[in-house]
Every structure is written in structure tokens, then in C-alpha cells.
Scaffold this motif. Structure first.
Motif, short mmCIF file in Angstrom:
data_model
loop_
_atom_site.label_atom_id
_atom_site.label_comp_id
_atom_site.label_asym_id
_atom_site.label_seq_id
_atom_site.Cartn_x
_atom_site.Cartn_y
_atom_site.Cartn_z
N ASP A 102 2.38 37.97 18.14
CA ASP A 102 3.68 38.64 18.16
C ASP A 102 4.73 37.66 17.64
N VAL A 103 5.21 37.88 16.43
CA VAL A 103 6.13 36.95 15.80
C VAL A 103 7.48 36.92 16.52
N CYS A 104 7.88 38.03 17.11
CA CYS A 104 9.16 38.05 17.85
C CYS A 104 9.08 37.15 19.07
N PHE A 105 7.95 37.20 19.77
CA PHE A 105 7.74 36.32 20.91
C PHE A 105 7.75 34.86 20.44
N ALA A 106 7.05 34.60 19.34
CA ALA A 106 6.99 33.24 18.80
C ALA A 106 8.37 32.73 18.43
N GLU A 107 9.18 33.56 17.80
CA GLU A 107 10.50 33.14 17.36
C GLU A 107 11.37 32.73 18.55
N LYS A 108 11.30 33.50 19.63
CA LYS A 108 12.08 33.19 20.83
C LYS A 108 11.68 31.83 21.41
N VAL A 109 10.39 31.61 21.55
CA VAL A 109 9.91 30.36 22.13
C VAL A 109 10.22 29.18 21.21
N TYR A 110 9.95 29.35 19.94
CA TYR A 110 10.09 28.23 19.01
C TYR A 110 11.54 27.82 18.82
N ASN A 111 12.46 28.76 18.83
CA ASN A 111 13.87 28.39 18.81
C ASN A 111 14.22 27.53 20.02
N TYR A 112 13.67 27.92 21.16
CA TYR A 112 13.99 27.20 22.40
C TYR A 112 13.39 25.80 22.40
N ILE A 113 12.14 25.65 21.99
CA ILE A 113 11.49 24.34 22.06
C ILE A 113 12.10 23.36 21.07
N VAL A 114 12.41 23.81 19.85
CA VAL A 114 13.01 22.89 18.88
C VAL A 114 14.41 22.48 19.33
N SER A 115 15.19 23.44 19.83
CA SER A 115 16.53 23.12 20.34
C SER A 115 16.45 22.14 21.51
N THR A 116 15.47 22.36 22.38
CA THR A 116 15.34 21.52 23.57
C THR A 116 14.92 20.10 23.22
N THR A 117 13.95 19.95 22.35
CA THR A 117 13.52 18.60 21.99
C THR A 117 14.62 17.84 21.25
N LEU A 118 15.39 18.55 20.43
CA LEU A 118 16.52 17.89 19.78
C LEU A 118 17.53 17.40 20.81
N LYS A 119 17.83 18.22 21.81
CA LYS A 119 18.76 17.81 22.87
C LYS A 119 18.24 16.59 23.63
N CYS A 120 16.91 16.47 23.69
CA CYS A 120 16.29 15.32 24.36
C CYS A 120 16.17 14.11 23.45
N GLY A 121 16.70 14.21 22.23
CA GLY A 121 16.72 13.06 21.33
C GLY A 121 15.53 12.93 20.41
N THR A 122 14.67 13.96 20.37
CA THR A 122 13.50 13.92 19.48
C THR A 122 13.94 14.30 18.07
N THR A 123 14.01 13.31 17.21
CA THR A 123 14.41 13.56 15.83
C THR A 123 13.21 13.84 14.93
N THR A 124 12.03 13.36 15.33
CA THR A 124 10.78 13.64 14.62
C THR A 124 9.76 14.16 15.60
N ALA A 125 9.14 15.30 15.29
CA ALA A 125 8.12 15.89 16.17
C ALA A 125 6.91 16.30 15.37
N CYS A 126 5.72 16.02 15.93
CA CYS A 126 4.46 16.49 15.37
C CYS A 126 4.00 17.67 16.22
N TYR A 127 4.22 18.88 15.68
CA TYR A 127 3.96 20.10 16.44
C TYR A 127 2.60 20.70 16.12
N TYR A 128 1.89 21.12 17.15
CA TYR A 128 0.76 22.03 17.01
C TYR A 128 1.29 23.45 17.17
#
Length: 432
Positions: A102-128
Motif C-alpha cells: 500500500d503506497v499510501c501507507f508507505a508514504e505516511k511512514v516514510y515521511n515520518y521516519i525521514v523527518s524524524t531522523t533529520l531532527k535527530c541529526g542524521t544527515t546520511t542514512a542507509c535505508y532498507y
């Protein structure tokens, strides 16, 4: 935009010691570091340069690098810590990852995780990602939109899973190559496709060799798991009896290169470490996950002694914290636990885990010519850390030296202490 930063600067030039500049001037133009001067006086300021003077209690440090994080698992953060790895995967992880059809579900989660890691100072991430190509393409698009430097992989699995969460070998290779082409079409130098077999248990040798060929053809990074858990190692030895070791499985598939990042490496033999060092492979040390899933304690000091580059990973959601600050603390704790039962053990110190979170991660990725510290010509991935914030857990009460502030940040800081986040010279996060 050109910037001139004036104030305290901390970064690593070597793993043994954090380099401290009490007052410095860092000049940035077009995303690159033009100069770093160990003084705060600037004679000439270009009219189009924005001058940023750090306040009391603030310092500039390199962006943090997460070498191993499962973006789709974020909804399970903090859930399922009652089971070891293989049972955890089948009980919690695979049922969740199936939802990413479900791409809509994916979009919701992925927006949140990328925003969250950026707020935590992660400028480079290796995502699975997951086995779903379209959803994983959405993750890449979101990372690009939000400005994070990201290496992103469509997961490959053609055996030994549950709930029909597998592909055929042919389908997996075809979808992976389509994913590679879609990432190239983004035309974003900060976003890269990564060849991502989940791990040897879920991929037959034909698939592994096909993925090795794709990595070679397109000159791509490779990421997967290795020797995380003793039961996992035993299963791999039964599945691949023709291979001398877990590492040899990947070696025979041409998956061990200078652009390979292997997650965990807790139970590697000395012979395997020699092989990985020879191949120039990097290890993503995920201490929080190794503890929470009871996988074991990875001895970073031994990996270093055997010539292997090591950085840090959060391994969300096997790890229950998306912040590399937590990974630094967990690495320190793991090292101390090892010393309880290992004679003449030199434990990791805060200088070394800071290095692992920054320059060490860059070296493991073979990107230390681009990122990891503040050297002239490198791309400007940076954080402004504020240790004077009153509502944080480690606000500065008495006067502290700069090195003491760095220690407080490592041992008890959190995302509230990260005031600004820059990637490639672009301001992505600015907190009031």
C-alpha cells in the motif's frame, strides 16, 4: 547561498581524539567548505554571505551517519523486544513489511521516519526498504524532497519467509534493476540505490550472485546483514554447506567489495574478519539492537585491530531508538560490558564513538573524501548543537569547557539539543 559560521567547532581528524576549535570561522559556499580557520576574526565578508554567530553553549559538529536503518519498521519501534532475532522477524517484522504494498501507507511512514531522523541529526542514512519496488521508490523521493543524503535499497528475498513475503529470483532481479533506473531518474546526487539482499537465509545463491552482478554492472553500494545472531549463523551454514563461512557465502556471490556495508558482525570468526578486511568491507555496529534482540556484543576494538572500518547504525526497529546519539551511548555501554569478562580489554571512549558517528561512518562508506568532518573541499553536512536549552535533559548549569559540553551531548543529549541541521550546505531543520 554562502555561509560564514563563527564559534566553537568540534570534529574528528582521527579516532583517538576529538579536535576542538574553541573559536573558529567556517566558510561555506555552494554546499562546500571553502575554509576552516581556527580564529573568529574575518576581515572580509562577501555581501551575499550569511553570517551565523554561535551563541553561548552552542557548537558546530559534523552531521551524524546512520549506516543501518529499516525505514518500514518504524511503526514497530519499541515493540517486540521480547523475542530473539528470527522469531522477532516472523512475529513482528514480516507482517508489518507486507503492508508496504500500500503506497499510501508507505508514504505516511516514510515521511515520518525521514523527518524524524533529520531532527535527530542524521544527515546520511542507509535505508532498507521492503520487497515492494514502488513503495521503496517513494522512500527515495521523500528523502530527496526533504534533502537528506540517503542510500536506499529495495529488499530482496526469494526463500525462507512467511506470509508469502517473497519474490521469485527472476522477479527480484528484474524489480531491482528497475529500481536502480528509477533512482537514477531522480537525478539527485544525494540519493543512491543500494543492492540489498535481506540476508543469506532469505536469498538463494542464484539471487545473491545476480545481485552481485547488478552491483558490479551499475557500480553500486551493497548492504545486508551478517553474523547478527548465533542461531542465524547456524541456519546459514546448513543452507550453504559448500561455503566455508557466512562471509564466504557473500564472497562467492561477489557481494564483498569496498562499497559493501554489513550490519552487525557480532559473531564473525577471525578468518572472516581477515577476509572482510582484505575486501575493504565496512561494518555497521548496531549496539542497541544487538542488546534488545539478545544477539550478542560486537567487539569493535577487535574489528579495528583487524583492519575493518566501523560506523554506527540504529537498526530501527530492532534498535528501539532512531538517534545516532543513542547508538553512541549504546556502543559505549556494550564496550564496557565486554570488558567485564575480557581481560586486558580497552573499552571505547567518547572520542571514539563520536568518530564512529561521523568520520568513521564516512570511512566505512568510503565517502570520507566528501563528508565526515570539516575539511576544505568537503560537502557541508553539519549540526548546530545547543547545550543551553532549558528543557533538555542535559542543560548546562555551571560553566563547562567545550570538551565537557561535547561529552554531555554524547552521554545525555537528545534531539532537543540539535538546533539546526544542514546537508550539502542547505538548511533543512531550524528549531526555535
Amino acid at each position: 547561498m554562502s555561509y560564514i559560521f563563527i564559534g566553537p567547532v568540534v570534529h574528528s581528524l582521527k579516532k583517538e581524539e576529538i579536535t576542538i576549535l574553541e573559536e573558529a570561522t567556517v566558510t561555506v559556499s555552494n554546499g562546500k567548505i571553502i575554509s576552516v580557520n581556527s580564529e573568529s576574526n574575518i576581515e572580509e565578508i562577501s555581501s551575499d554571505s550569511k553570517v551565523i554567530r554561535l551563541k553561548k553553549g552552542q557548537f558546530l559538529c559534523p552531521g551524524l551517519i546512520d549506516l543501518h536503518i529499516h525505514a518500514p519498521q518504524y511503526p514497530n519501534l519499541g515493540i517486540g523486544m521480547d523475542k530473539p532475532l528470527l522469531q522477532w522477524l516472523s512475529t513482528y517484522t514480516i507482517p508489518l513489511e507486507k503492508k508496504y504494498s500500500d503506497v499510501c501507507f508507505a508514504e505516511k511512514v516514510y515521511n515520518y521516519i525521514v523527518s524524524t531522523t533529520l531532527k535527530c541529526g542524521t544527515t546520511t542514512a542507509c535505508y532498507y526498504g521492503t520487497i515492494h519496488r514502488i513503495s521503496t521508490e517513494k522512500l527515495a523521493q521523500i528523502a530527496s524532497n526533504l534533502g537528506q543524503r540517503a542510500l536506499i535499497g529495495k529488499v530482496n528475498m526469494d526463500q525462507n519467509s512467511i506470509l508469502d513475503y517473497v519474490e521469485t529470483t527472476t522477479e527480484s532481479l528484474k524489480e531491482t534493476e528497475e529500481f536502480i533506473h528509477s533512482i537514477k531518474k531522480l537525478n539527485d546526487p544525494l540519493i543512491e540505490a543500494v543492492i540489498t539482499p535481506r540476508f543469506a537465509i532469505t536469498c538463494n545463491m542464484n539471487l545473491l550472485k545476480g545481485l552481485g552482478a547488478l552491483a558490479s554492472k551499475h557500480k553500486l553500494y551493497i548492504q545486508t546483514h551478517i553474523s547478527e545472531n548465533k542461531e542465524e549463523v547456524e541456519v546459514v551454514s546448513k543452507l550453504f554447506p559448500e561455503c566455508k563461512s557466512y562471509s564466504d557465502v557473500y564472497n562467492q556471490a561477489n557481494l564483498l567489495t569496498t562499497k559493501t556495508i554489513l550490519g552487525h558482525g557480532v559473531h564473525l570468526t577471525g578468518e572472516e574478519q581477515t577476509l572482510l578486511s582484505k575486501k575493504g568491507v565496512g561494518i555497521a555496529h548496531c549496539p542497541n539492537s544487538n542488546t534488545m534482540l539478545r544477539s550478542g556484543a560486537c567487539d569493535v576494538r577487535t574489528l579495528w585491530e583487524n583492519g575493518i572500518n566501523v560506523g554506527l547504525g540504529t537498526d530501527v526497529s530492532g534498535g528501539c531508538n532512531p538517534s545516532i546519539m543513542d547508538a553512541m551511548r549504546s556502543a559505549l555501554a556494550t564496550s564496557r560490558h565486554i570488558s567485564f569478562h575480557k581481560e586486558n580489554c580497552t573499552t571505547l571512549n567518547f572520542h571514539e564513538v563520536f568518530y564512529m558517528a561521523t568520520l568513521g561512518g564516512a570511512k566505512a562508506l568510503r565517502k570520507d573524501h566528501l563528508i565526515g568532518n570539516f575539511m576544505e573541499g568537503k560537502e557541508f553536512d553539519a549540526l548546530i548543537v545547543d547545550m543551553e536549552i532549558g528543557n533538555s535533559l542535559c542543560g548546562s548549569l555551571p560553566e563547562h569547557t567545550l570538551l565537557e559540553l561535547v561529552q554531555k551531548f554524547i552521554f545525555c543529549g537528545d534531539d532537543r539539543n540539535i538546533k539546526r541541521v544542514y546537508v550539502n550546505g542547505k538548511l533543512l531543520i531550524s528549531k526555535p
